[in-house]
Write an enzyme that holds these catalytic residues in place. Structure first.
Site, mmCIF file in Angstrom:
data_model
loop_
_atom_site.group_PDB
_atom_site.id
_atom_site.type_symbol
_atom_site.label_atom_id
_atom_site.label_comp_id
_atom_site.label_asym_id
_atom_site.label_seq_id
_atom_site.Cartn_x
_atom_site.Cartn_y
_atom_site.Cartn_z
ATOM 1 N N LYS A 22 9.876 -15.086 -19.803
ATOM 2 C CA LYS A 22 11.028 -14.426 -19.862
ATOM 3 C C LYS A 22 11.800 -14.993 -18.910
ATOM 4 C CE LYS A 22 11.132 -10.164 -17.889
ATOM 5 N NZ LYS A 22 12.425 -10.124 -16.755
ATOM 6 N N ASN A 23 11.123 -15.270 -17.556
ATOM 7 C CA ASN A 23 11.861 -15.263 -16.491
ATOM 8 C C ASN A 23 12.222 -16.847 -16.342
ATOM 9 O OD1 ASN A 23 12.158 -12.776 -15.788
ATOM 10 N ND2 ASN A 23 10.663 -12.681 -14.268
ATOM 11 N N ARG A 92 20.036 -7.238 -15.482
ATOM 12 C CA ARG A 92 20.659 -7.816 -14.135
ATOM 13 C C ARG A 92 20.558 -9.506 -14.151
ATOM 14 N NH1 ARG A 92 20.206 -5.522 -10.479
ATOM 15 N NH2 ARG A 92 20.046 -7.201 -9.077
ATOM 16 N N CYS A 116 18.746 -0.855 -9.593
ATOM 17 C CA CYS A 116 17.627 -0.486 -10.563
ATOM 18 C C CYS A 116 16.342 0.132 -9.826
ATOM 19 C CB CYS A 116 17.207 -1.662 -11.207
ATOM 20 S SG CYS A 116 16.048 -2.889 -10.478
ATOM 21 N N ARG A 121 18.806 -4.702 -5.274
ATOM 22 C CA ARG A 121 19.087 -5.633 -5.809
ATOM 23 C C ARG A 121 20.529 -6.396 -5.642
ATOM 24 N NH1 ARG A 121 15.160 -5.951 -10.076
ATOM 25 N NH2 ARG A 121 15.595 -7.997 -10.166
ATOM 26 N N ASP A 304 5.623 -9.119 -9.331
ATOM 27 C CA ASP A 304 5.526 -8.739 -10.492
ATOM 28 C C ASP A 304 4.246 -8.406 -11.402
ATOM 29 O OD1 ASP A 304 8.224 -10.880 -11.878
ATOM 30 O OD2 ASP A 304 8.154 -8.995 -10.612
ATOM 31 N N ARG A 396 11.217 -5.124 -22.904
ATOM 32 C CA ARG A 396 11.991 -6.056 -22.285
ATOM 33 C C ARG A 396 11.126 -7.531 -21.850
ATOM 34 N NH1 ARG A 396 15.725 -3.737 -17.573
ATOM 35 N NH2 ARG A 396 16.025 -5.951 -17.622
#
Ligand code: EPZ
Length: 419
Positions: A22-23, A92, A116, A121, A304, A396
């Site tokens: 994802k990132n 974001r 968040c 952030r 994470d 997500r």
């Protein structure tokens, strides 16, 4: 809102295929704004955040064809330079269009992301750096309004090695006039994946993956085809799933080389992890030993993975100290883990986890992406039924999590929520 029901206590056994990261996919999709030619992406994970980013890109004028894990993106002309509040507040990472828009079109209007569940952030470092490259930036009515002629290469020091800040800067610098040095840059593998894509588009980047990145601006970039790297955090989550259930999982396509800190700490806890051909084999720990974790920027232990490790330590044989140094409030999973019987005390940015014999199923609530994952992991271990609400957080960042876990023996059902 949907719920996930888990009947805990099943040992997971079998194979899970790891999806694209994802990132890495998020900045790489944004990077396609830097050219009018077609960018074809492979191994794109099917996630809500990816759909959100594609919707944002289409509002900007991108033509996107999506076929499973393949995306074709064309940004021939741009209809708008705005990432509106309704999109940015749900994701974001939308801020990643700022660098490419200001670099290629000299204009961008991006809603400030706001805070968040895990912290304030801010994006001050993104903005400071782009101003150093010649952008005029003002903040009004909750939006960043940026204008620039051609950006100029600059020497930029980042007070914190921000991941998306580094990514925004690299993208902006690829077509700036002159050379840009980014000092104290983020070293995360996803930054390297973005740099590899940009290099394929004709960018001239050296040092990605280190804390000093040098980008020599070129006049324009071209289209390319690129395969997204596998998701190291998804992989780490399923490593913990095998360990917490005393299972035996093979994780196909697991990027072990980017998970050194996670693998080292899990082996310290007694988990048996073996590299085996195209992936990692993770087997039952003898008795889980308690270990101390401190989250750091890459190559340190990733923030994470903090919530997932905490879930595992709740059933270890001793006391673990878990310290979160990256985000100021990334312990929202603690209260929910306590509902499942965990014994956790918080002191500042550290949590003291005393291992318990057993967890017991309960109703719990997801609050952010990785906190949700930790509740699933604890539910897989807990005796009885665990019901997790607000599972949209999971969607997500985890592709088909319930199906992947069912495929290796978990008793897990997803039910449509009432409202
Ligand atoms: C990226 O977020 C990831 N998101 C996050 O993953 C990850 O947790 C984080 O990096 C840290 O590894 C994506 O890549 C899309 P940061 P990012 O900027 O870039 C401070 C997930 O679960 N900071 O490295 O937003 C900030 O307050 C998500 O997949 C500033 O002060 O993180 C924070 O304390 C969650 N000013 C720290 O840096 C800035 O301008 C880390 O933030 C920018 C950041």
């Amino acid at each position: 809102m949907d719920k996930i029901l888990i009947a805990g206590g099943k040992r997971l056994q079998g194979e899970i295929v790891i999806s694209g990261a994802k990132n890495a996919a998020l900045p790489i999709i944004a990077a396609s704004l830097l050219t009018g030619e077609e960018v074809r992406l492979l191994n794109v994970p099917r996630l809500n955040d990816i759909s959100t980013m594609c919707r944002l890109m289409e509002r900007l004028g991108a033509k996107i064809i999506s076929d499973g894990e393949r995306l074709s993106i064309k940004n021939k002309e741009v209809a708008s330079f705005e990432a509106s509040y309704d999109v940015v507040k749900t994701m974001r990472a939308s801020v990643l269009v700022l660098g490419p828009l200001i670099a290629r079109f000299g204009e961008a209007r991006i809603s400030l992301p706001g805070g968040c569940a895990i912290g304030a952030r801010p994006i001050n470092l993104h903005l400071m750096a782009l101003e150093k490259m010649g952008a005029e930036i003002r903040v009004e009515h909750g939006y960043v309004v940026a204008r620039a002629g051609r950006l100029k290469g600059a020497r930029i020091y980042l007070d914190f090695p921000t991941v998306t800040g580094t990514e925004n800067l690299i993208m902006a610098a690829t077509i700036a006039d002159g050379t840009t040095l980014i000092e104290n840059a983020a070293c995360e593998p996803e930054v390297v994946d973005l740099a590899n894509l940009l290099t394929g588009m004709g960018a001239r980047i050296r040092g990605a993956g280190s804390d000093l990145i040098v980008i020599e601006g070129v006049d324009s970039l071209k289209g390319t085809e690129y395969r997204i790297m596998p998701d190291r955090i998804e992989a780490g989550t399923y490593i913990v799933a095998s360990a917490i259930t005393g299972g035996d999982l093979f994780l196909r396509g697991c990027p072990a080389r980017y998970l050194d800190a996670v693998i080292i700490k899990l082996r310290e806890a007694g988990v048996d992890i073996a590299e085996d051909g195209g992936g990692l084999r993770v087997r039952r720990p003898k008795k889980l030993k308690s270990i101390d974790i401190k989250t750091m920027t890459y190559p340190g232990f990733p923030t994470d993975m903090q919530a997932q490790m905490m879930a595992l330590m709740t059933v270890s044989s001793g006391i673990s100290i878990i310290t979160e140094t990256i985000f100021e409030k990334r312990f929202s999973h603690v209260a929910e883990l306590r509902r499942l019987g965990a014994d956790i005390k918080i002191e500042g940015n550290s949590a003291m986890v005393s291992g318990v014999e057993a967890l017991s199923g309960a109703n719990v609530m997801a609050s952010d992406l990785r906190a949700s994952a930790s509740l699933v992991l604890a539910g897989l271990r807990a005796e009885g039924e665990t019901v997790i609400s607000r599972v949209y957080h999971l969607d997500r960042g985890y592709e088909r999590m319930a199906e992947k876990l069912t495929g290796v023996g978990a008793k897990i059902d997803r039910v449509r929520g009432s409202q």
